[in-house]
Design a protein around this motif. Structure first.
Motif, short mmCIF file in Angstrom:
data_model
loop_
_atom_site.label_atom_id
_atom_site.label_comp_id
_atom_site.label_asym_id
_atom_site.label_seq_id
_atom_site.Cartn_x
_atom_site.Cartn_y
_atom_site.Cartn_z
N PHE A 145 0.83 -1.20 0.00
CA PHE A 145 0.00 0.00 0.00
C PHE A 145 0.87 1.26 0.00
CE2 PHE A 145 -2.73 3.22 2.12
CZ PHE A 145 -3.72 3.28 1.14
N LYS A 146 1.98 1.22 0.71
CA LYS A 146 2.92 2.35 0.68
C LYS A 146 3.40 2.61 -0.75
CE LYS A 146 4.80 1.83 5.37
NZ LYS A 146 6.02 1.53 6.15
N GLN A 147 3.67 1.52 -1.47
CA GLN A 147 4.13 1.67 -2.84
C GLN A 147 3.02 2.19 -3.75
OE1 GLN A 147 7.03 1.66 -3.91
NE2 GLN A 147 7.09 1.16 -6.09
N VAL A 148 1.80 1.73 -3.51
CA VAL A 148 0.66 2.23 -4.29
C VAL A 148 0.53 3.74 -4.10
CG1 VAL A 148 -1.85 2.21 -4.51
CG2 VAL A 148 -0.61 0.06 -4.28
N LEU A 149 0.61 4.20 -2.86
CA LEU A 149 0.51 5.63 -2.60
C LEU A 149 1.66 6.40 -3.26
CD1 LEU A 149 -0.52 5.81 1.18
CD2 LEU A 149 -1.98 6.09 -0.83
N ALA A 150 2.85 5.83 -3.18
CA ALA A 150 4.01 6.50 -3.77
C ALA A 150 3.83 6.70 -5.27
CB ALA A 150 5.27 5.69 -3.49
N LEU A 151 3.20 5.73 -5.92
CA LEU A 151 3.03 5.80 -7.37
C LEU A 151 1.80 6.62 -7.77
CD1 LEU A 151 3.85 2.06 -8.01
CD2 LEU A 151 5.15 3.95 -9.00
N ALA A 152 0.72 6.48 -7.02
CA ALA A 152 -0.55 7.06 -7.43
C ALA A 152 -0.73 8.51 -7.02
CB ALA A 152 -1.71 6.22 -6.88
N LYS A 153 0.01 8.97 -6.01
CA LYS A 153 -0.14 10.35 -5.57
C LYS A 153 0.37 11.33 -6.62
CE LYS A 153 -0.11 10.03 -0.50
NZ LYS A 153 0.61 10.42 0.74
N SER A 154 -0.20 12.51 -6.62
CA SER A 154 0.22 13.56 -7.54
C SER A 154 1.44 14.29 -7.00
CB SER A 154 -0.93 14.55 -7.76
OG SER A 154 -1.98 13.94 -8.48
N SER A 155 1.93 15.25 -7.76
CA SER A 155 3.18 15.93 -7.41
C SER A 155 3.06 16.73 -6.12
CB SER A 155 3.61 16.85 -8.56
OG SER A 155 2.59 17.79 -8.86
N ASP A 156 1.83 17.06 -5.71
CA ASP A 156 1.66 17.79 -4.45
C ASP A 156 1.57 16.87 -3.24
OD1 ASP A 156 -0.80 16.66 -4.83
OD2 ASP A 156 -1.93 18.54 -4.88
N GLY A 157 1.77 15.56 -3.48
CA GLY A 157 1.73 14.60 -2.38
C GLY A 157 0.34 14.16 -2.00
N GLU A 158 -0.68 14.55 -2.78
CA GLU A 158 -2.07 14.18 -2.49
C GLU A 158 -2.53 13.06 -3.41
OE1 GLU A 158 -3.77 15.27 -0.04
OE2 GLU A 158 -3.26 17.37 0.40
N LEU A 159 -3.46 12.25 -2.91
CA LEU A 159 -4.07 11.18 -3.69
C LEU A 159 -5.42 11.66 -4.20
CD1 LEU A 159 -3.88 8.13 -4.53
CD2 LEU A 159 -5.19 7.63 -2.44
N TYR A 160 -5.64 11.60 -5.52
CA TYR A 160 -6.85 12.19 -6.10
C TYR A 160 -7.83 11.15 -6.65
CZ TYR A 160 -5.01 16.87 -5.56
OH TYR A 160 -4.54 18.05 -5.03
N TYR A 161 -7.55 9.88 -6.48
CA TYR A 161 -8.52 8.85 -6.89
C TYR A 161 -8.21 7.59 -6.10
CZ TYR A 161 -5.14 6.10 -9.59
OH TYR A 161 -4.10 5.30 -9.98
N LEU A 162 -9.10 6.61 -6.16
CA LEU A 162 -8.91 5.36 -5.44
C LEU A 162 -8.51 4.27 -6.43
CD1 LEU A 162 -12.04 5.42 -3.08
CD2 LEU A 162 -9.69 6.10 -2.53
N PRO A 163 -7.24 3.88 -6.45
CA PRO A 163 -6.79 2.84 -7.39
C PRO A 163 -7.50 1.51 -7.15
CG PRO A 163 -4.92 4.02 -6.46
CD PRO A 163 -6.12 4.45 -5.68
N THR A 164 -7.46 0.67 -8.16
CA THR A 164 -8.09 -0.65 -8.13
C THR A 164 -7.00 -1.72 -7.98
OG1 THR A 164 -9.95 0.05 -9.47
CG2 THR A 164 -9.41 -2.28 -9.54
N LEU A 165 -7.30 -2.75 -7.22
CA LEU A 165 -6.35 -3.85 -7.02
C LEU A 165 -6.06 -4.55 -8.34
CD1 LEU A 165 -4.80 -5.78 -5.04
CD2 LEU A 165 -6.88 -7.17 -5.02
N ARG A 166 -4.80 -4.78 -8.64
CA ARG A 166 -4.42 -5.63 -9.77
C ARG A 166 -4.27 -7.05 -9.23
NH1 ARG A 166 -2.38 -5.52 -15.21
NH2 ARG A 166 -3.02 -3.34 -15.18
N GLN A 167 -5.21 -7.91 -9.54
CA GLN A 167 -5.22 -9.25 -8.96
C GLN A 167 -4.22 -10.19 -9.61
OE1 GLN A 167 -9.80 -9.00 -9.02
NE2 GLN A 167 -9.44 -10.60 -7.50
N GLU A 168 -3.81 -9.88 -10.83
CA GLU A 168 -2.82 -10.73 -11.49
C GLU A 168 -1.41 -10.38 -11.00
OE1 GLU A 168 -6.18 -9.74 -14.33
OE2 GLU A 168 -4.80 -8.62 -13.07
N LYS A 169 -0.62 -11.38 -10.70
CA LYS A 169 0.79 -11.14 -10.37
C LYS A 169 1.63 -11.04 -11.64
CE LYS A 169 0.56 -13.67 -5.98
NZ LYS A 169 1.05 -14.86 -5.24
#
Length: 556
Positions: A145-169
């Motif tokens: 989840f930390k990695q998801v936030l690191a990738l999905a957050k915008s340049s201002d450090g805020e998260l602007y949507y709720l990502p979806t789980l990728r179930q495939e490895k």
């Protein structure tokens, strides 16, 4: 309603006017029902596809459940997928946007966030002991989840949507005609570029008029994507045509632009060598799926880099109307490498899919209303929510058989090819739209593809010195994002021009002068500026995320 900065759009006033006329001003409020319950109303923007039919109104099963469970009432703006981006841009630029949308992807959301069209997800909604989005957050492990936030957050450090789980490895691998391999005494799929060349030569000798390596139509959406199996052989990520940069999983070196490196040159040399020998489909960079299907039907492809779960479909198309025809397509856990001493690269799927609900600016003016919506979305991620959104209602659309859910006769079942989405009952048509789905219920996922992708994952894990590329968080400022987009457009055009020329033989990557001309032309359209930009953003983002993770750990 707040005025928004107008976005330049190559769209007619007529289109904007028709959109405004269709939207109205419903939603964006609340009322008290006959039983004294406060009901929040929202306009929801979503795209439709595949001629999907939806039950409308507030008397659907889904509408009643959301009202009873959360006090939520939704009014839908359903837009055909091909029109969704243009119409949604217009709605934001004219201040006529819905309360939230589920149609976009991360790049769009980050641009809209920069334009102040979206409100961020409150950090307290996914941090602390019992946050509103607890079940959504728990779709991932704490570290993931930390990695998801690191990738999905915008340049201002805020998260602007709720990502979806990728179930495939992992999903991608080399597929091959095992019956042809057996016939020619080839006992296993090759592991190195040299071995692959020898195998192709042996097949070509037996079938001189046949194509050996082809592709399932991936070249129609992105020139060169059909060659991604070769990219990885030379330690270049599969998605390099859109990602551009990577970190080497062994050396930890950051490579800001991959397709002008020495590894890229060796890859282009190899592709030319295979093409000159007659192993490659001459149309592989532009092949559509129908043409590839005809290749299969004519035994005109024996090796392809593709999805592990396409094997049954490949055999079906190869056999055609002749059930007695011999066809044994198989997937392999052997990836190809040009550097066996260093190891082998495979593609590990991302931790998340970069789409999900995003919420329009101003919704946070009433936090009770915003939190109510977040509670509903959190329910989507619960086991109960996943079951309902995957199978519907027990006794009406599914039953439990031997402890597992099973769609009832007459209902469309995504995992059952004998059912038909056009003629059978569907959850959207019978129960109403679900808007968003963070994860399929596990039984359905396993039946669709989960068992196959898990087997491929296990095969890769059993191999020695197998590595994958991690996603790289990159947070651009508004000016950097604009510069990135301009440079990317110019570089992609020149890169794709040369990829075609390398493949056709018009330009020889073995020739130093011709390779240097390629590098020179890339520099003319901004390669060095792109490298500097990517390096700056990468190093800054890395430092920001390390600081955020430390603060998050302290808060928890």
């Amino acid at each position: 309603m707040k005025l928004k900065k107008v976005v330049a759009l190559a769209t007619s006033v007529v289109l904007a006017s028709s959109l405004l006329a269709s939207c109205g001003s419903a939603g964006k409020g609340s009322y008290v029902d006959s039983e004294g319950n406060k009901i929040y109303t929202y306009r929801m923007n979503m795209y439709t596809q595949d001629q999907t039919e939806y039950a409308e109104g507030q008397d659907t099963d889904f509408a009643k459940r959301m009202k009873d469970m959360f006090g939520v009432e939704l009014e839908y703006e359903r837009i055909p997928r091909g029109d969704w981006e243009t119409k949604t841009n217009i709605s934001y630029s004219t201040g006529n946007e819905a309360d939230f949308t589920t149609g976009g992807k991360e790049p769009q959301y980050k641009k809209w966030a920069t334009n102040k069209y979206l409100d961020p997800i409150p950090e307290e909604a996914y941090t602390g002991d019992n946050p509103i989005l607890k079940d959504w957050k728990n779709l991932w492990s704490e570290e993931d989840f930390k990695q998801v936030l690191a990738l999905a957050k915008s340049s201002d450090g805020e998260l602007y949507y709720l990502p979806t789980l990728r179930q495939e490895k992992t999903q991608m691998c080399w597929d091959y005609r095992k019956d042809v391999f057996d016939q020619l005494g080839i006992t296993e799929f090759p592991k190195t570029i040299d071995e692959l060349y020898d195998v192709c030569a042996k097949i070509k000798a037996a079938y001189p008029d046949k194509i050996i390596i082809s592709c399932n139509g991936m070249g129609t959406t992105s020139p060169g994507s059909a060659l991604t199996g070769f990219f990885q052989a030379y330690w270049i990520p599969e998605l390099i045509l859109t990602q551009h940069s990577y970190v080497d999983p062994v050396t930890k070196e950051y490579v800001p632009y991959a397709l002008t490196t020495d590894n890229a040159r060796e890859m282009y040399k190899t592709i030319k060598k295979f093409n000159d020998a007659g192993f490659m489909d001459k149309e592989i960079l532009s092949l559509d799926k129908d043409t590839f299907s005809s290749r299969l039907a004519q035994d005109n492809c024996f090796i392809t880099y593709n999805y592990v779960y396409n094997i049954d479909e490949f055999n079906k198309k190869t056999k055609g109307t002749n059930p007695d025809k011999v066809s044994d397509w198989q997937w392999t856990g052997n990836m190809i490498t040009a550097f066996p001493e260093k190891g082998t690269i495979y593609k590990k799927d991302p931790l998340y899919s970069n789409w999900g609900p995003a919420f329009s600016a101003g919704i946070s003016d009433d936090m009770d209303r915003y939190n109510t919506l977040l509670k509903m979305f959190n329910w989507y991620a619960t086991e109960e929510g996943q079951m309902y959104m995957t199978y519907g209602v027990e006794g009406e659309s599914y039953e439990i058989v031997n402890g597992e859910p099973q769609m009832l006769p007459g209902w469309y079942d995504e995992s059952n090819p004998a059912t038909d989405k056009k003629t059978d009952k569907t959850l959207s048509k019978e129960f109403g739209s679900f808007g968003s789905q963070f994860a399929k219920q596990q039984t359905m996922f396993d039946n669709i593809r989960g068992k196959k992708v898990e087997a491929l994952w296990d095969a890769f894990q059993a191999q020695d010195k197998y590595y994958y590329f991690d996603q790289i968080p990159m947070r651009y400022t508004e000016d950097e994002e604009q510069k990135f987009g301009d440079l990317e457009t110019a570089l992609n055009a020149k890169r794709d021009e040369y990829l075609q020329r390398f493949f056709s033989g018009d330009v020889d990557p073995n020739n130093d002068a011709q390779w240097n001309a390629y590098i020179s032309d890339m520099n003319k359209v901004g390669l060095q500026e792109f490298i500097e930009l990517q390096t700056t953003v990468y190093e800054r983002t890395k430092a920001e995320i390390e600081k955020e993770n430390a603060e998050l750990a302290k808060a928890q």
